[in-house]
Design a protein around this motif. Structure first.
Motif, short mmCIF file in Angstrom:
data_model
loop_
_atom_site.label_atom_id
_atom_site.label_comp_id
_atom_site.label_asym_id
_atom_site.label_seq_id
_atom_site.Cartn_x
_atom_site.Cartn_y
_atom_site.Cartn_z
N ARG A 111 0.93 -1.11 -0.08
CA ARG A 111 -0.01 -0.10 0.05
C ARG A 111 0.90 1.32 0.09
O ARG A 111 0.02 2.30 0.07
CB ARG A 111 -0.90 -0.03 1.24
N VAL A 112 2.15 1.14 0.03
CA VAL A 112 3.16 2.16 -0.05
C VAL A 112 3.08 2.88 -1.38
O VAL A 112 3.21 2.25 -2.43
CB VAL A 112 4.34 1.78 0.43
N ASP A 113 3.01 4.11 -1.32
CA ASP A 113 2.90 4.93 -2.58
C ASP A 113 4.31 5.22 -2.84
O ASP A 113 4.69 6.29 -2.41
CB ASP A 113 1.93 6.22 -2.54
N TYR A 114 5.13 4.76 -3.79
CA TYR A 114 6.47 4.54 -4.02
C TYR A 114 6.87 4.96 -5.51
O TYR A 114 7.69 5.71 -5.78
CB TYR A 114 7.08 3.39 -3.50
N ALA A 115 5.78 4.51 -6.50
CA ALA A 115 6.05 4.41 -7.68
C ALA A 115 6.10 5.82 -8.36
O ALA A 115 7.09 6.35 -9.17
CB ALA A 115 5.00 3.57 -8.62
N ILE A 116 5.04 6.67 -8.08
CA ILE A 116 5.07 8.09 -8.61
C ILE A 116 6.15 8.80 -7.89
O ILE A 116 6.84 9.39 -8.79
CB ILE A 116 3.65 8.67 -8.36
N PRO A 117 6.38 8.97 -6.54
CA PRO A 117 7.60 9.48 -5.90
C PRO A 117 9.04 9.15 -6.56
O PRO A 117 9.83 10.06 -6.99
CB PRO A 117 7.45 9.43 -4.45
N MET A 118 9.11 7.69 -6.86
CA MET A 118 10.36 7.52 -7.34
C MET A 118 10.47 8.00 -8.95
O MET A 118 11.52 8.43 -9.15
CB MET A 118 10.31 6.01 -7.29
N LEU A 119 9.49 7.87 -9.69
CA LEU A 119 9.39 8.35 -11.08
C LEU A 119 9.76 9.86 -11.17
O LEU A 119 10.60 10.39 -11.92
CB LEU A 119 8.47 7.87 -11.99
N TRP A 120 9.13 10.65 -10.31
CA TRP A 120 9.28 12.10 -9.88
C TRP A 120 10.67 12.58 -9.55
O TRP A 120 11.36 13.35 -10.00
CB TRP A 120 8.19 12.81 -9.19
N THR A 121 11.30 11.80 -8.55
CA THR A 121 12.44 12.06 -8.26
C THR A 121 13.89 11.69 -9.16
O THR A 121 14.64 12.36 -9.51
CB THR A 121 12.89 11.54 -6.78
N ILE A 122 13.42 10.53 -9.95
CA ILE A 122 14.37 10.33 -11.02
C ILE A 122 14.12 11.38 -12.05
O ILE A 122 15.47 11.85 -12.42
CB ILE A 122 14.00 8.91 -11.56
#
Length: 154
Positions: A49-60
């Motif tokens: 349930r951790v929202d990580y994909a969008i933050p990962m894509l945005w920080t990359i």
């Protein structure tokens, strides 16, 4: 005194300044990612349930844009006599990339093991992201060390 500082600044190559900016952007980008994702983990949110994909894509993506902007700003604020890499710059770049690439291989192997163990993809993605960040950091640190200590004769 300011003359000495100006002379030392002139000795820093365009490539070394770019390495510094790349290092800072890599660290800041990953710190932002951790700032966005770690609170979810620490609060007990299940990994699925951790929202990580969008933050990962945005920080990359932000890291890529940030790297370009940082390089331009460094060139404006502290221009070098030449933007052309010389033989020493090329040797340092090649050796530093070898150091950095070792972390990508280690991270890739770690992610492969996690996949074979059928660990949640959150951990696989984060292993790969960390490997890329460590590659950038260690590769940059190796390059900076070579700029100041010389290229090793391997």
């Amino acid at each position: 005194m300011s003359n000495i500082l100006h002379m030392q600044e002139a000795l820093v190559s365009y490539e070394e300044k770019g390495t510094w900016s790349f290092l800072v952007v890599a660290i800041v980008g990953y710190a932002v990612y951790l700032w966005l994702v770690l609170p979810q983990l620490l609060s007990g949110t299940p990994v699925d349930r951790v929202d990580y994909a969008i933050p990962m894509l945005w920080t990359i993506g932000g890291g890529i844009v940030g790297g370009i902007v940082a390089r331009i700003l460094v060139a404006i604020v502290s221009p070098s006599e030449s933007t052309q890499a010389d033989v020493r710059d090329k040797q340092i770049n090649r050796a530093g990339e070898q150091v950095g690439n070792s972390m990508v291989v280690i991270g890739g192997m770690g992610a492969l093991v996690l996949a074979l163990l059928e660990v949640h993809w959150f951990w696989i993605a984060n292993t790969l992201y960390l490997a890329f960040v460590l590659s950038a950091v260690l590769g940059s640190l190796a390059k900076l060390a070579m700029y100041h200590r010389g290229v090793p004769a391997w």
